[in-house]
Scaffold this motif. Sequence first.
Motif, PDB file in Angstrom:
ATOM      1  N   UNK A  27     -41.896  14.157  -9.418  1.00 53.21           N
ATOM      2  CA  UNK A  27     -41.731  12.571  -9.794  1.00 53.21           C
ATOM      3  C   UNK A  27     -41.011  12.731 -11.203  1.00 53.21           C
ATOM      4  N   UNK A  28     -41.717  13.352 -12.208  1.00 55.33           N
ATOM      5  CA  UNK A  28     -41.225  13.509 -13.355  1.00 55.33           C
ATOM      6  C   UNK A  28     -39.653  14.182 -13.446  1.00 55.33           C
ATOM      7  N   UNK A  29     -39.620  15.150 -12.554  1.00 58.34           N
ATOM      8  CA  UNK A  29     -38.480  16.178 -12.507  1.00 58.34           C
ATOM      9  C   UNK A  29     -37.459  15.207 -11.986  1.00 58.34           C
ATOM     10  N   UNK A  30     -37.478  13.970 -11.046  1.00 62.65           N
ATOM     11  CA  UNK A  30     -36.439  13.567 -10.684  1.00 62.65           C
ATOM     12  C   UNK A  30     -36.310  12.295 -11.648  1.00 62.65           C
TER      13      UNK A  30
ATOM     14  N   UNK B 217     -42.433  24.178 -19.105  1.00 61.87           N
ATOM     15  CA  UNK B 217     -42.304  22.879 -19.894  1.00 61.87           C
ATOM     16  C   UNK B 217     -41.115  22.165 -19.110  1.00 61.87           C
ATOM     17  N   UNK B 218     -41.392  20.959 -18.899  1.00 65.98           N
ATOM     18  CA  UNK B 218     -40.399  20.032 -18.467  1.00 65.98           C
ATOM     19  C   UNK B 218     -39.789  19.351 -19.657  1.00 65.98           C
ATOM     20  N   UNK B 219     -38.753  19.584 -20.028  1.00 65.05           N
ATOM     21  CA  UNK B 219     -38.071  18.984 -21.434  1.00 65.05           C
ATOM     22  C   UNK B 219     -37.482  17.545 -21.130  1.00 65.05           C
ATOM     23  N   UNK B 220     -36.894  17.325 -20.099  1.00 69.78           N
ATOM     24  CA  UNK B 220     -36.228  16.056 -19.541  1.00 69.78           C
ATOM     25  C   UNK B 220     -36.039  16.264 -18.119  1.00 69.78           C
TER      26      UNK B 220
ATOM     27  N   UNK C 170     -41.409   8.790 -16.578  1.00 65.34           N
ATOM     28  CA  UNK C 170     -41.021   8.936 -17.718  1.00 65.34           C
ATOM     29  C   UNK C 170     -41.149  10.399 -18.432  1.00 65.34           C
ATOM     30  N   UNK C 171     -40.368  10.928 -18.965  1.00 65.27           N
ATOM     31  CA  UNK C 171     -40.561  12.130 -19.630  1.00 65.27           C
ATOM     32  C   UNK C 171     -40.403  11.827 -21.163  1.00 65.27           C
ATOM     33  N   UNK C 172     -41.255  11.565 -21.857  1.00 68.25           N
ATOM     34  CA  UNK C 172     -41.022  11.191 -23.323  1.00 68.25           C
ATOM     35  C   UNK C 172     -41.247  12.202 -24.350  1.00 68.25           C
ATOM     36  N   UNK C 173     -41.820  13.185 -23.698  1.00 69.56           N
ATOM     37  CA  UNK C 173     -41.958  14.201 -24.865  1.00 69.56           C
ATOM     38  C   UNK C 173     -42.423  15.618 -23.848  1.00 69.56           C
TER      39      UNK C 173
END
Length: 338
Positions: free
Chosen positions: A43-46, A5-8, A50-53
């Motif tokens: 991309x989301x990791x960096x 899970x990518x949380x942020x 956007x990581x909204x959830x």
Amino acid sequence: MLGTILHAPRDVRCEEVAEPKILHPTDAIIRLSATCVCGSDLWPYRGLNDVTQPMHMGHEYCGIVVEIGSAVTTVKPGQFVVGSFCISDNTCPHCRFGFQSSCEQREFMTGAQATLARVPLADGTLVPTAEMPSDDLIPSLLATSDVLGTGWYAADAARVQPGSTVVVVGDGAVGLMGILAAKQMGAGRIIAMSRHKTRQELALEYGATDIVAERGDEGVAKVRELTQRIGADSVLECVGTQESMSQALACARPGSMIGYVGVPHGVQFDGQRLFFAQVGMLGGPAPVRRFLPHLMDLVLTRKINPGKVFDLVLPLADVAEGYRAMDERRAIKTMLRV
Ligand SMILES: [Zn+2]
């Protein structure tokens, strides 16, 4: 079971998650044999996406079918399968033209950096092997799921022909796979644009005949010198930045094709420049499903070894280190043993 899970941004964790269930009669559940971290996961990791959830990560996969929905007919529990990162029915008009990555029912695979994963449209998406593959082939079979399939598409879209001159822009995992593909398609000369020593070595091993370490105008000048100022017959663009796209365009001879598989970030073209360049361009998300049977066969008969692109192998529990190593360019590509 374990899932990623990518949380942020920069907060990716392997943790206990709910097991996937059959949601539709066309679904299958697979037990992962191995999975990996994609350049696009960064991309989301960096924080570039956007990581909204919390996001369930992972879209490159191979493994053993454990359960199928009532409508699934082409795979059965116990079989080893590979699927594309694009879910497709393999029957709609776009699929029949070989563009399964534009399937009318397309979904993007998620949740494969886990013990188990749900694969929608299993009949259209999954390709089974005749028997259980030997363990040492798992990395290469995993590579067919995305990174090799994408490099292969770049070479196919750029219409690499026997004897042709090919330029590969980008020495990441996809670029390296593009070199392997161009070699398999019989390219006579493969010019790899690469600045990194370890990647240059792998590029040469996969079939590059020339290395150009320069970038920008200098790199273009070097390619033109190597091609008697004509430019390349085929150019594989495997990065997706303004600089790499410009470089690809400048290396392509009139009448050539550019296969572009790096997802563009902030790329813009001048209409007149495109008009006078007289090159063809085909790209987008790779229709890996079109190539899967052939690529799996090349791996199973040991004609190619794309699995060498995984220069870091970790247990799934250490997924966070796998992301970090790729983010810091300590690893080309991380494979996760499940
Ligand atoms: Zn389709």
